[in-house]
Design a protein around this motif. Structure first.
Motif, PDB file in Angstrom:
ATOM      1  N   LEU A   7      16.871  24.962  63.297  1.00 30.69           N
ATOM      2  CA  LEU A   7      16.940  25.725  64.553  1.00 30.69           C
ATOM      3  C   LEU A   7      15.632  25.640  65.337  1.00 30.69           C
ATOM      4  N   GLU A   8      14.739  24.742  64.894  1.00 26.60           N
ATOM      5  CA  GLU A   8      13.449  24.501  65.548  1.00 26.60           C
ATOM      6  C   GLU A   8      12.589  25.764  65.581  1.00 26.60           C
ATOM      7  N   ARG A   9      12.494  26.401  64.421  1.00 23.60           N
ATOM      8  CA  ARG A   9      11.659  27.589  64.272  1.00 23.60           C
ATOM      9  C   ARG A   9      10.659  27.318  63.134  1.00 23.60           C
ATOM     10  N   PRO A  10       9.648  26.505  63.385  1.00 29.55           N
ATOM     11  CA  PRO A  10       8.748  26.081  62.301  1.00 29.55           C
ATOM     12  C   PRO A  10       7.985  27.231  61.645  1.00 29.55           C
ATOM     13  N   ARG A  36      14.510  39.183  57.697  1.00 24.89           N
ATOM     14  CA  ARG A  36      14.414  39.147  59.159  1.00 24.89           C
ATOM     15  C   ARG A  36      14.543  37.708  59.655  1.00 24.89           C
ATOM     16  N   VAL A  37      13.914  36.764  58.958  1.00 23.99           N
ATOM     17  CA  VAL A  37      14.054  35.350  59.327  1.00 23.99           C
ATOM     18  C   VAL A  37      15.523  34.950  59.278  1.00 23.99           C
ATOM     19  N   ASP A  38      16.199  35.339  58.207  1.00 21.40           N
ATOM     20  CA  ASP A  38      17.616  35.014  58.056  1.00 21.40           C
ATOM     21  C   ASP A  38      18.447  35.675  59.145  1.00 21.40           C
ATOM     22  N   TRP A  39      18.142  36.945  59.450  1.00 22.18           N
ATOM     23  CA  TRP A  39      18.893  37.666  60.489  1.00 22.18           C
ATOM     24  C   TRP A  39      18.737  36.988  61.843  1.00 22.18           C
ATOM     25  N   GLU A  40      17.519  36.561  62.170  1.00 21.49           N
ATOM     26  CA  GLU A  40      17.290  35.885  63.440  1.00 21.49           C
ATOM     27  C   GLU A  40      17.979  34.518  63.462  1.00 21.49           C
ATOM     28  N   ASN A  41      17.982  33.824  62.326  1.00 20.98           N
ATOM     29  CA  ASN A  41      18.705  32.542  62.253  1.00 20.98           C
ATOM     30  C   ASN A  41      20.172  32.733  62.593  1.00 20.98           C
ATOM     31  N   ARG A  42      20.782  33.724  61.976  1.00 18.41           N
ATOM     32  CA  ARG A  42      22.212  33.976  62.181  1.00 18.41           C
ATOM     33  C   ARG A  42      22.494  34.411  63.623  1.00 18.41           C
ATOM     34  N   ALA A  43      21.589  35.197  64.187  1.00 18.73           N
ATOM     35  CA  ALA A  43      21.765  35.620  65.578  1.00 18.73           C
ATOM     36  C   ALA A  43      21.711  34.417  66.515  1.00 18.73           C
ATOM     37  N   LEU A  44      20.783  33.508  66.281  1.00 15.83           N
ATOM     38  CA  LEU A  44      20.670  32.311  67.116  1.00 15.83           C
ATOM     39  C   LEU A  44      21.904  31.432  66.990  1.00 15.83           C
ATOM     40  N   MET A  45      22.468  31.325  65.783  1.00 16.47           N
ATOM     41  CA  MET A  45      23.658  30.502  65.584  1.00 16.47           C
ATOM     42  C   MET A  45      24.884  31.108  66.266  1.00 16.47           C
ATOM     43  N   ARG A  46      24.857  32.434  66.459  1.00 22.78           N
ATOM     44  CA  ARG A  46      25.945  33.063  67.196  1.00 22.78           C
ATOM     45  C   ARG A  46      25.717  33.037  68.703  1.00 22.78           C
ATOM     46  N   GLY A  47      24.603  32.462  69.098  1.00 26.22           N
ATOM     47  CA  GLY A  47      24.291  32.373  70.512  1.00 26.22           C
ATOM     48  C   GLY A  47      23.640  33.618  71.074  1.00 26.22           C
ATOM     49  N   GLU A  48      23.142  34.482  70.186  1.00 21.61           N
ATOM     50  CA  GLU A  48      22.492  35.716  70.612  1.00 21.61           C
ATOM     51  C   GLU A  48      20.984  35.531  70.581  1.00 21.61           C
ATOM     52  N   ALA A  49      20.268  36.413  71.296  1.00 17.16           N
ATOM     53  CA  ALA A  49      18.809  36.389  71.275  1.00 17.16           C
ATOM     54  C   ALA A  49      18.332  37.027  69.984  1.00 17.16           C
TER      55      ALA A  49
END
Length: 392
Positions: free
Chosen positions: A318-321, A378-391
């Motif tokens: 997801l390009e989040r190094p 939190r990293v995992d939560w943000e990954n999943r949010a991005l995959m759903r198209g959310e901020a």
């Protein structure tokens, strides 16, 4: 490469998940905390009842451990609310604060000395161990440094040397306490971040060789550390001296056999095995719950580490190094410290004062571990949010 191997077969599963967070990760961490609570109580009853310091209360360590878990849980819930970009923004300041705390430990009247080591700062109701917070700070800072220096990872002067200098300062402070075990773990965290961030392979091999020579020099130059090495190699040569702890830990594992002698029925915890509720908690688990109990604990830790690398691998895609390096840094930390503690308990590594993450008694360790798990989630939560198209 390791992250790629671990992550390649799992990302699709995460993409198909409808959950907002990694439930397996959460439950494995909660199970380790729960098992740790039970075993800390079981392993500490005899010592608590026979100590004037505890007032003879059998639940002294249990109540304190419960209080530590409560504080750690609240801290973890707050840490989960902080976006990863905020952790990155304040990474240098958090690391600097941890360095200051390490320095304060060495100040007479501030640092507290126990068993010849000055590792704690007295806070009245509890003691703060800065080296535990430094492990967390190193994960956050090493990830930030590596993410910022990605273009210079093949340069010794601009990529490796600055981090090496910082780690030497931290190492000097830790060795003054002394806390050789924490120094090893923190070195592994920083080196792991550089390697996962794309460090030149030749520099990485050279760095490992340098560390090996440095560690060997530290051992040889210290009669105390040298004695521990020889005691670990043959604990039965001096079972009442330098091999005392390890010999009793091995006796505990031997008594446990396959299914253990039963919860609460350990003999070694009855003032025979030192540090039974901290460094040698796994030995009591082996005696009371047997091979099955030890394998359950190993399996839960293995799952935590695997999930950390899987989450990191997804963050890479997801390009989040920075987020990826934080997740993998937590995995390196928990994995290395768990391996060292278990290796010490089983007699395959020299005795070191490192606790079993998430399980052993100790407020600073539990606090740092729980916050690390919260940041990983939190990293995992943000990954999943991005995959759903959310901020995120």
């Amino acid at each position: 490469m390791a992250a790629s191997i671990l992550g390649s077969g799992q990302i699709n599963g995460i993409r198909g998940s409808t959950s907002d967070f990694d439930e397996g990760l959460l439950w494995s961490a909660l199970l380790l905390l729960a098992i740790g609570l039970v075993m800390v109580y079981s392993s500490s009853i005899s010592m608590a009842e026979g100590s004037r310091f505890t007032g003879g209360s059998s639940v002294y360590f249990l109540t304190r451990h419960l209080a530590f878990l409560l504080v750690a849980t609240l801290a973890a819930m707050l840490a989960f609310q902080v976006p990863i970009r905020v952790w990155q923004r304040f990474a240098p300041w958090l690391f600097l604060g941890a360095v200051v705390l390490l320095a304060l430990v060495l100040v007479p009247g501030v640092g507290r000395e126990v068993n010849g080591a000055r590792r704690w700062i007295g806070l009245g109701v509890a003691n703060l161990q800065p080296s535990e917070l430094m492990k967390l700070a190193t994960v956050i800072y090493a990830a930030d440094y590596t993410a910022r220096k990605t273009a210079h990872m093949h340069s010794f002067k601009r990529g490796l040397l600055p981090m090496l200098g910082v780690m030497l300062v931290v190492g000097w402070l830790l060795l003054r306490e002394p806390d050789f075990g924490a120094f090893v773990v923190i070195t592994c965290i920083a080196t792991g971040a550089l390697f996962l961030g794309g460090m030149n392979a030749r520099w990485f091999v050279g760095l490992l060789a340098l560390f090996a020579v440095g560690f060997a020099g530290l051992v040889v130059s210290s009669p105390y550390r040298l004695q521990r090495i020889f005691g670990f190699m043959d604990p039965w040569a001096d079972p009442y001296g330098k091999g005392y702890q390890l010999s009793h830990a091995l006796i505990a594992f031997g008594r446990g056999e396959w299914l253990g002698v039963g919860l609460g029925a350990s003999v070694e915890k009855l003032q025979y095995l030192p540090e039974a509720h901290t460094d040698f908690l796994l030995a009591v688990i082996g005696e009371e719950l047997g091979f099955a109990g030890v394998m359950l604990v190993i399996g839960l830790f293995a799952w935590l580490v695997i999930r950390a690398f899987v989450i990191g691998r997804l963050a890479v895609s997801l390009e989040r190094p920075y987020a990826a390096l934080v997740a993998q840094g937590v995995g390196v930390w928990l994995g290395v410290q768990t391996l060292i503690n278990m290796g010490v308990n089983l007699g395959v590594l020299p005795t070191k004062g490192l606790t079993l993450p998430l399980m052993s008694f100790g407020g600073s360790g539990i606090l740092a571990n729980c916050v690390a798990i919260a940041i990983l989630m939190r990293v995992d939560w943000e990954n999943r949010a991005l995959m759903r198209g959310e901020a995120a």
